[in-house]
Design a protein around this motif. Structure first.
Motif, PDB file in Angstrom:
ATOM      1  N   LEU A  15       0.828  -1.208   0.000  1.00 48.07           N
ATOM      2  CA  LEU A  15       0.000   0.000   0.000  1.00 48.07           C
ATOM      3  C   LEU A  15       0.859   1.255   0.000  1.00 48.07           C
ATOM      4  CD1 LEU A  15      -2.806  -0.982   2.554  1.00 48.07           C
ATOM      5  CD2 LEU A  15      -3.030  -0.781   0.072  1.00 48.07           C
ATOM      6  N   SER A  16       1.890   1.260   0.857  1.00 51.66           N
ATOM      7  CA  SER A  16       2.760   2.431   0.959  1.00 51.66           C
ATOM      8  C   SER A  16       3.547   2.665  -0.315  1.00 51.66           C
ATOM      9  CB  SER A  16       3.730   2.258   2.137  1.00 51.66           C
ATOM     10  OG  SER A  16       3.031   2.118   3.357  1.00 51.66           O
ATOM     11  N   ALA A  17       3.742   1.624  -1.128  1.00 51.51           N
ATOM     12  CA  ALA A  17       4.520   1.760  -2.367  1.00 51.51           C
ATOM     13  C   ALA A  17       3.765   2.513  -3.450  1.00 51.51           C
ATOM     14  CB  ALA A  17       4.927   0.383  -2.884  1.00 51.51           C
ATOM     15  N   VAL A  18       2.460   2.680  -3.282  1.00 49.64           N
ATOM     16  CA  VAL A  18       1.671   3.376  -4.307  1.00 49.64           C
ATOM     17  C   VAL A  18       2.187   4.803  -4.508  1.00 49.64           C
ATOM     18  CG1 VAL A  18      -0.606   4.298  -4.867  1.00 49.64           C
ATOM     19  CG2 VAL A  18      -0.382   1.970  -3.990  1.00 49.64           C
ATOM     20  N   GLY A  19       2.445   5.509  -3.397  1.00 44.99           N
ATOM     21  CA  GLY A  19       2.952   6.875  -3.497  1.00 44.99           C
ATOM     22  C   GLY A  19       4.290   6.964  -4.206  1.00 44.99           C
ATOM     23  N   MET A  25       7.914   5.849 -11.285  1.00 46.44           N
ATOM     24  CA  MET A  25       7.532   5.371 -12.614  1.00 46.44           C
ATOM     25  C   MET A  25       7.486   6.516 -13.620  1.00 46.44           C
ATOM     26  SD  MET A  25       4.302   2.895 -13.348  1.00 46.44           S
ATOM     27  CE  MET A  25       4.252   1.837 -14.794  1.00 46.44           C
ATOM     28  N   TYR A  26       7.297   7.696 -13.104  1.00 50.38           N
ATOM     29  CA  TYR A  26       7.075   8.894 -13.908  1.00 50.38           C
ATOM     30  C   TYR A  26       8.383   9.592 -14.291  1.00 50.38           C
ATOM     31  CZ  TYR A  26       5.368  13.825 -14.170  1.00 50.38           C
ATOM     32  OH  TYR A  26       5.090  15.117 -14.523  1.00 50.38           O
ATOM     33  N   SER A 141      10.973  -0.891  -1.474  1.00 51.02           N
ATOM     34  CA  SER A 141      12.193  -0.820  -2.284  1.00 51.02           C
ATOM     35  C   SER A 141      11.996  -1.376  -3.684  1.00 51.02           C
ATOM     36  CB  SER A 141      13.335  -1.570  -1.588  1.00 51.02           C
ATOM     37  OG  SER A 141      13.097  -2.967  -1.563  1.00 51.02           O
ATOM     38  N   VAL A 142      10.904  -2.111  -3.896  1.00 50.77           N
ATOM     39  CA  VAL A 142      10.587  -2.568  -5.256  1.00 50.77           C
ATOM     40  C   VAL A 142      10.409  -1.369  -6.186  1.00 50.77           C
ATOM     41  CG1 VAL A 142       8.847  -3.752  -6.658  1.00 50.77           C
ATOM     42  CG2 VAL A 142       9.562  -4.716  -4.468  1.00 50.77           C
ATOM     43  N   SER A 143       9.887  -0.263  -5.644  1.00 53.01           N
ATOM     44  CA  SER A 143       9.550   0.888  -6.474  1.00 53.01           C
ATOM     45  C   SER A 143      10.734   1.480  -7.230  1.00 53.01           C
ATOM     46  CB  SER A 143       8.870   1.963  -5.623  1.00 53.01           C
ATOM     47  OG  SER A 143       8.596   3.108  -6.393  1.00 53.01           O
ATOM     48  N   PRO A 144      11.826   1.881  -6.544  1.00 58.85           N
ATOM     49  CA  PRO A 144      12.916   2.505  -7.307  1.00 58.85           C
ATOM     50  C   PRO A 144      13.641   1.552  -8.248  1.00 58.85           C
ATOM     51  CG  PRO A 144      13.548   2.186  -5.024  1.00 58.85           C
ATOM     52  CD  PRO A 144      12.086   1.893  -5.108  1.00 58.85           C
ATOM     53  N   PHE A 145      13.441   0.255  -8.085  1.00 58.08           N
ATOM     54  CA  PHE A 145      14.078  -0.697  -8.988  1.00 58.08           C
ATOM     55  C   PHE A 145      13.202  -1.013 -10.205  1.00 58.08           C
ATOM     56  CE2 PHE A 145      15.969  -1.612  -4.808  1.00 58.08           C
ATOM     57  CZ  PHE A 145      17.294  -1.377  -5.127  1.00 58.08           C
ATOM     58  N   PHE A 259      19.981   2.976   0.335  1.00 58.62           N
ATOM     59  CA  PHE A 259      18.981   3.315   1.350  1.00 58.62           C
ATOM     60  C   PHE A 259      18.250   2.076   1.845  1.00 58.62           C
ATOM     61  CE2 PHE A 259      14.656   4.234   2.595  1.00 58.62           C
ATOM     62  CZ  PHE A 259      14.802   5.280   3.490  1.00 58.62           C
ATOM     63  N   PHE A 260      17.721   1.302   0.929  1.00 50.90           N
ATOM     64  CA  PHE A 260      16.875   0.187   1.339  1.00 50.90           C
ATOM     65  C   PHE A 260      17.684  -0.959   1.939  1.00 50.90           C
ATOM     66  CE2 PHE A 260      14.179   2.444  -1.700  1.00 50.90           C
ATOM     67  CZ  PHE A 260      13.055   2.614  -0.911  1.00 50.90           C
ATOM     68  N   ALA A 261      18.911  -1.138   1.481  1.00 50.24           N
ATOM     69  CA  ALA A 261      19.755  -2.169   2.094  1.00 50.24           C
ATOM     70  C   ALA A 261      20.083  -1.808   3.536  1.00 50.24           C
ATOM     71  CB  ALA A 261      21.032  -2.349   1.277  1.00 50.24           C
ATOM     72  N   ALA A 262      20.440  -0.550   3.763  1.00 46.32           N
ATOM     73  CA  ALA A 262      20.796  -0.122   5.123  1.00 46.32           C
ATOM     74  C   ALA A 262      19.589  -0.100   6.047  1.00 46.32           C
ATOM     75  CB  ALA A 262      21.440   1.263   5.076  1.00 46.32           C
ATOM     76  N   SER A 263      18.396   0.208   5.510  1.00 44.11           N
ATOM     77  CA  SER A 263      17.199   0.278   6.354  1.00 44.11           C
ATOM     78  C   SER A 263      16.904  -1.053   7.026  1.00 44.11           C
ATOM     79  CB  SER A 263      15.994   0.737   5.537  1.00 44.11           C
ATOM     80  OG  SER A 263      15.567  -0.270   4.629  1.00 44.11           O
ATOM     81  N   GLN A 264      17.350  -2.155   6.423  1.00 42.30           N
ATOM     82  CA  GLN A 264      17.101  -3.462   7.016  1.00 42.30           C
ATOM     83  C   GLN A 264      17.990  -3.714   8.234  1.00 42.30           C
ATOM     84  OE1 GLN A 264      14.379  -5.135   5.732  1.00 42.30           O
ATOM     85  NE2 GLN A 264      14.401  -3.119   4.771  1.00 42.30           N
ATOM     86  N   MET A 265      19.007  -2.893   8.404  1.00 48.34           N
ATOM     87  CA  MET A 265      19.903  -3.036   9.547  1.00 48.34           C
ATOM     88  C   MET A 265      19.549  -2.101  10.695  1.00 48.34           C
ATOM     89  SD  MET A 265      23.404  -3.055   7.277  1.00 48.34           S
ATOM     90  CE  MET A 265      24.448  -3.072   8.742  1.00 48.34           C
ATOM     91  N   ALA A 266      18.593  -1.196  10.470  1.00 49.34           N
ATOM     92  CA  ALA A 266      18.317  -0.142  11.445  1.00 49.34           C
ATOM     93  C   ALA A 266      17.885  -0.705  12.796  1.00 49.34           C
ATOM     94  CB  ALA A 266      17.248   0.806  10.894  1.00 49.34           C
ATOM     95  N   ALA A 267      16.954  -1.671  12.782  1.00 51.80           N
ATOM     96  CA  ALA A 267      16.449  -2.205  14.053  1.00 51.80           C
ATOM     97  C   ALA A 267      17.545  -2.941  14.822  1.00 51.80           C
ATOM     98  CB  ALA A 267      15.259  -3.136  13.798  1.00 51.80           C
TER      99      ALA A 267
END
Length: 398
Positions: A15-19, A25-26, A141-145, A259-267
């Motif tokens: 859901l959050s990926a819609v934004g 995509m644009y 992270s699917v979005s920017p790829f 960004f997305f790789a590092a975010s998985q290490m944040a917690a």
């Protein structure tokens, strides 16, 4: 990740990926759309800033509303508005109509930004909430790829209007997911009636809470660096670096990977070393990389490989900053999580829009103005991190 976290994280992430999809995509199509509609670069950048402005301001509505009626109804309404905006963009005959359609998209897309944050706060706090936020970012992270590549492919196979047709379909799928897969997380007994007085009191509490404000703006300047990049990169990479839409899509994906790789290490890092300590040090790294990139470009040392490498490292630091800042900012405000999420999101979006608008007059198609604005974001975030490090209430909540 446990099964109890996996399913809601997957649904909320999609859901959050819609934004982000509505932006990513644009992006490869911006120069093509500008040429087709006879619009200048500043006008085409206006289609992005208009989206961000509406996206930010609308969060002030969805958050308090979700505190009153639950989390699902605002999602339904927001996605329906986003669907309408996508249709308007698909049919837009002029750049003015396109900007209007993008504003409507932003008004709807705000719901899938603010409500999932409140859902996370309903379900978890502390490190569990950070872990869930990171999982959602992994899905996003699917979005920017994929989104830029999909947009570039549609330009080649059909035309740019098909991009907004796909976004309309994404809105319909999201409506179905909300109906069938997302449970209501705010019990009736915990719902807060919306009134001007309650909103005023809640906003006053948040706006005078040093920890909330410092964390919100720290994350906001980090996000602002993304907005500056998004508004400028397709033109810089095409005009200065000579990339095609497909090549730009690949470069954009690499810049987002850090960004997305590092975010998985944040917690995990926050649990081991302390969330506040990790965030402060990551902010120092973000400032170091962005300022160094700008100074090198100012001295005439720039290029595609150097820019991509520097932004990769800077974005990796942001991957530790943003999810942690979001969670910590909401930690002490459970009873008004929707209002806190919406107010924080609005301020962050307005910061991003202001930075993008301030950088626009200096844009000349080269990489230097873009890197200068991003470096300014890094410097301001660094100054705020010094304030965050001294706040006892933030330390206690971490």
């Amino acid at each position: 990740m446990s099964a109890s976290l996996l399913r809601p994280a997957l649904v909320l992430g999609l859901l959050s990926a819609v934004g982000p999809f509505a932006i990513d995509m644009y992006l490869p199509a911006l120069p093509v759309i500008g040429a087709d509609l006879g619009a200048s670069v500043p006008v085409m950048q206006g289609t992005i800033t208009g989206y961000f402005a509406a996206f930010g301001l609308a969060q002030l509505v969805y958050g308090p509303w979700s505190d009153q009626v639950g989390r699902k109804l605002p999602l339904y309404v927001g996605l329906a508005i986003f669907l309408l905006g996508s249709i308007l963009c698909t049919l837009a005959p002029t750049a003015g109509w396109l900007i209007a359609g993008r504003v409507v998209q932003g008004l709807g897309g705000a719901a899938v930004m603010v409500v999932p944050r409140a859902v996370i706060r309903d379900m978890h706090t502390g490190h569990e909430a950070t872990r869930m936020m990171a999982a959602i970012m992994l899905v996003i992270s699917v979005s920017p790829f994929l989104a830029p590549l999909a947009g570039a492919g549609l330009i080649l196979l059909v035309e740019w209007r098909a991009i907004f047709g796909v976004l309309a379909v994404a809105a319909l799928v999201s409506l179905a997911m909300t109906r069938l897969l997302l449970a209501e997380t705010l019990p009736v007994a915990q719902r807060q009636p919306v009134s001007l007085r309650a909103m005023r009191d809640g906003a006053a509490k948040l706006l005078t809470h040093k920890g909330f404000m410092a964390l919100t703006f720290l994350g906001g300047f980090g996000m602002a660096s993304f907005f500056v990049f998004i508004a400028s990169a397709s033109f810089v990479y095409a005009e200065d670096f000579g990339l095609s839409p497909t090549q730009f899509s690949l470069a954009f994906a690499v810049n987002a990977l850090g960004f997305f790789a590092a975010s998985q290490m944040a917690a995990k890092l926050g649990q081991r070393f302390g969330a506040q300590r990790v965030m402060v040090r990551a902010t120092a790294g973000f400032a170091l990389f962005t300022i160094a990139l700008f100074l090198l470009a100012l001295g005439g040392v720039s290029g595609l490989a150097l820019t991509m490498a520097g932004l990769f490292c800077a974005n990796a630091c942001l991957g530790l900053i943003i999810p942690t800042a979001m969670v910590m900012a909401l930690e002490e405000h459970g009873p008004i999580a929707g209002l806190a999420s919406s107010l924080g999101g609005t301020m962050q979006m307005l910061v991003g829009g202001a930075m993008t608008a301030a950088a626009a007059p200096f844009f000349d198609g080269t990489v230097l103005p873009m890197l200068g604005a991003i470096a300014l974001c890094g410097l301001l975030a660094l100054l705020l991190s010094a304030l965050v490090a001294r706040l006892p209430e933030v330390q206690a909540s971490a």
